[in-house]
Design a protein around this motif. Structure first.
Motif, PDB file in Angstrom:
ATOM      1  N   SER A  32       0.837  -1.194   0.000  1.00 40.16           N
ATOM      2  CA  SER A  32       0.000   0.000   0.000  1.00 40.16           C
ATOM      3  C   SER A  32       0.873   1.245   0.000  1.00 40.16           C
ATOM      4  N   HIS A  33       0.382   2.282  -0.666  1.00 38.37           N
ATOM      5  CA  HIS A  33       1.067   3.575  -0.675  1.00 38.37           C
ATOM      6  C   HIS A  33       0.033   4.681  -0.614  1.00 38.37           C
ATOM      7  N   GLU A  34       0.520   5.863  -0.209  1.00 37.89           N
ATOM      8  CA  GLU A  34      -0.351   7.024  -0.156  1.00 37.89           C
ATOM      9  C   GLU A  34      -0.815   7.402  -1.554  1.00 37.89           C
ATOM     10  N   ALA A  35      -1.859   8.219  -1.604  1.00 35.36           N
ATOM     11  CA  ALA A  35      -2.469   8.600  -2.874  1.00 35.36           C
ATOM     12  C   ALA A  35      -1.465   9.178  -3.871  1.00 35.36           C
ATOM     13  N   GLY A  36      -0.430   9.859  -3.397  1.00 37.78           N
ATOM     14  CA  GLY A  36       0.552  10.446  -4.297  1.00 37.78           C
ATOM     15  C   GLY A  36       1.339   9.414  -5.086  1.00 37.78           C
ATOM     16  N   ASP A  37       1.363   8.182  -4.581  1.00 38.28           N
ATOM     17  CA  ASP A  37       2.113   7.114  -5.236  1.00 38.28           C
ATOM     18  C   ASP A  37       1.181   6.089  -5.871  1.00 38.28           C
ATOM     19  N   LYS A  38       0.024   6.529  -6.315  1.00 37.48           N
ATOM     20  CA  LYS A  38      -0.981   5.614  -6.852  1.00 37.48           C
ATOM     21  C   LYS A  38      -0.461   4.833  -8.051  1.00 37.48           C
ATOM     22  N   LEU A  39      -0.974   3.647  -8.177  1.00 33.60           N
ATOM     23  CA  LEU A  39      -0.596   2.756  -9.259  1.00 33.60           C
ATOM     24  C   LEU A  39      -1.801   2.575 -10.165  1.00 33.60           C
ATOM     25  N   CYS A  40      -1.585   2.708 -11.458  1.00 40.44           N
ATOM     26  CA  CYS A  40      -2.672   2.542 -12.416  1.00 40.44           C
ATOM     27  C   CYS A  40      -2.718   1.079 -12.857  1.00 40.44           C
ATOM     28  N   ILE A  41      -3.873   0.469 -12.682  1.00 43.76           N
ATOM     29  CA  ILE A  41      -4.083  -0.940 -12.982  1.00 43.76           C
ATOM     30  C   ILE A  41      -5.027  -1.068 -14.179  1.00 43.76           C
ATOM     31  N   GLN A  42      -4.618  -1.838 -15.164  1.00 44.98           N
ATOM     32  CA  GLN A  42      -5.490  -2.143 -16.294  1.00 44.98           C
ATOM     33  C   GLN A  42      -6.298  -3.390 -15.952  1.00 44.98           C
ATOM     34  N   VAL A  43      -7.606  -3.250 -15.911  1.00 46.73           N
ATOM     35  CA  VAL A  43      -8.505  -4.378 -15.674  1.00 46.73           C
ATOM     36  C   VAL A  43      -9.019  -4.838 -17.029  1.00 46.73           C
ATOM     37  N   ASP A  44      -8.796  -6.106 -17.337  1.00 46.80           N
ATOM     38  CA  ASP A  44      -9.323  -6.692 -18.568  1.00 46.80           C
ATOM     39  C   ASP A  44     -10.286  -7.800 -18.181  1.00 46.80           C
ATOM     40  N   VAL A  45     -11.576  -7.539 -18.377  1.00 51.25           N
ATOM     41  CA  VAL A  45     -12.611  -8.499 -18.021  1.00 51.25           C
ATOM     42  C   VAL A  45     -12.552  -9.676 -18.986  1.00 51.25           C
ATOM     43  N   THR A  46     -12.482 -10.893 -18.424  1.00 51.13           N
ATOM     44  CA  THR A  46     -12.448 -12.103 -19.253  1.00 51.13           C
ATOM     45  C   THR A  46     -13.779 -12.842 -19.230  1.00 51.13           C
ATOM     46  N   ASP A  47     -14.590 -12.633 -18.183  1.00 48.52           N
ATOM     47  CA  ASP A  47     -15.909 -13.246 -18.075  1.00 48.52           C
ATOM     48  C   ASP A  47     -16.780 -12.338 -17.212  1.00 48.52           C
ATOM     49  N   GLU A  48     -17.665 -11.584 -17.864  1.00 48.09           N
ATOM     50  CA  GLU A  48     -18.491 -10.600 -17.167  1.00 48.09           C
ATOM     51  C   GLU A  48     -19.464 -11.254 -16.180  1.00 48.09           C
ATOM     52  N   VAL A  49     -20.037 -12.387 -16.536  1.00 49.17           N
ATOM     53  CA  VAL A  49     -21.024 -13.062 -15.671  1.00 49.17           C
ATOM     54  C   VAL A  49     -20.368 -13.610 -14.407  1.00 49.17           C
ATOM     55  N   ALA A  50     -19.204 -14.237 -14.547  1.00 53.08           N
ATOM     56  CA  ALA A  50     -18.502 -14.823 -13.401  1.00 53.08           C
ATOM     57  C   ALA A  50     -17.612 -13.813 -12.672  1.00 53.08           C
ATOM     58  N   HIS A  51     -17.559 -12.576 -13.176  1.00 56.72           N
ATOM     59  CA  HIS A  51     -16.745 -11.499 -12.590  1.00 56.72           C
ATOM     60  C   HIS A  51     -15.261 -11.844 -12.592  1.00 56.72           C
ATOM     61  N   LEU A  52     -14.774 -12.358 -13.712  1.00 57.55           N
ATOM     62  CA  LEU A  52     -13.367 -12.739 -13.844  1.00 57.55           C
ATOM     63  C   LEU A  52     -12.616 -11.687 -14.664  1.00 57.55           C
TER      64      LEU A  52
END
Length: 134
Positions: A32-52
């Motif tokens: 974890s880091h403070e807001a100033g050190d935020k990390l950008c995460i790319q979310v790629d949905v592979t299965d919308e129904v199963a939330h994967l």
């Protein structure tokens, strides 16, 4: 939240410690880091129904995944499909290996705290918010 979040770039913070965002350490552990050190995460949905989905750290070029032997979250060169389940509240999600009851957790609000994997107990320390980045 009625459905899966869409694919896109997100800042991910902990519900119990909302000023703590996930960030990759030098040894590829997720911390974890403070807001100033935020990390950008790319979310790629592979299965919308199963939330994967896969989670990709744009800054380091590593996929986020679970190290089950050491009960922690770290960076990998190959993707690991994770499940985003409803947590506490409308915008909170729990992150875990699909159909496994061990979730990402942040034990305290200190800067640099390791994000671990533990059996789900229902606390806000196990819940995460995803804020889409424009």
């Amino acid at each position: 939240m009625s459905g899966m979040i869409p694919s896109g770039a997100y800042m991910v913070s902990n519900v119990a410690y909302p000023d703590r965002y996930i960030s990759m350490s030098g040894d590829k552990d997720l911390v974890s880091h403070e807001a100033g050190d935020k990390l950008c995460i790319q979310v790629d949905v592979t299965d919308e129904v199963a939330h994967l989905a896969t989670l990709f750290d744009i800054k380091t070029g590593l996929y986020l995944g679970v190290d089950q032997m050491n009960a922690k979250v770290k960076g990998y060169t190959d993707p690991q499909v994770l499940q985003l389940s409803y947590g506490n509240g409308d915008n909170a999600l729990k992150i875990h290996v699909a159909n496994v009851n061990e979730v990402w957790a942040l034990k305290d609000g200190n800067d640099g705290t390791l994000i671990t994997v533990q059996p789900a107990t229902g606390t806000n320390q196990e819940c995460w918010t995803f804020e889409m980045v424009e």
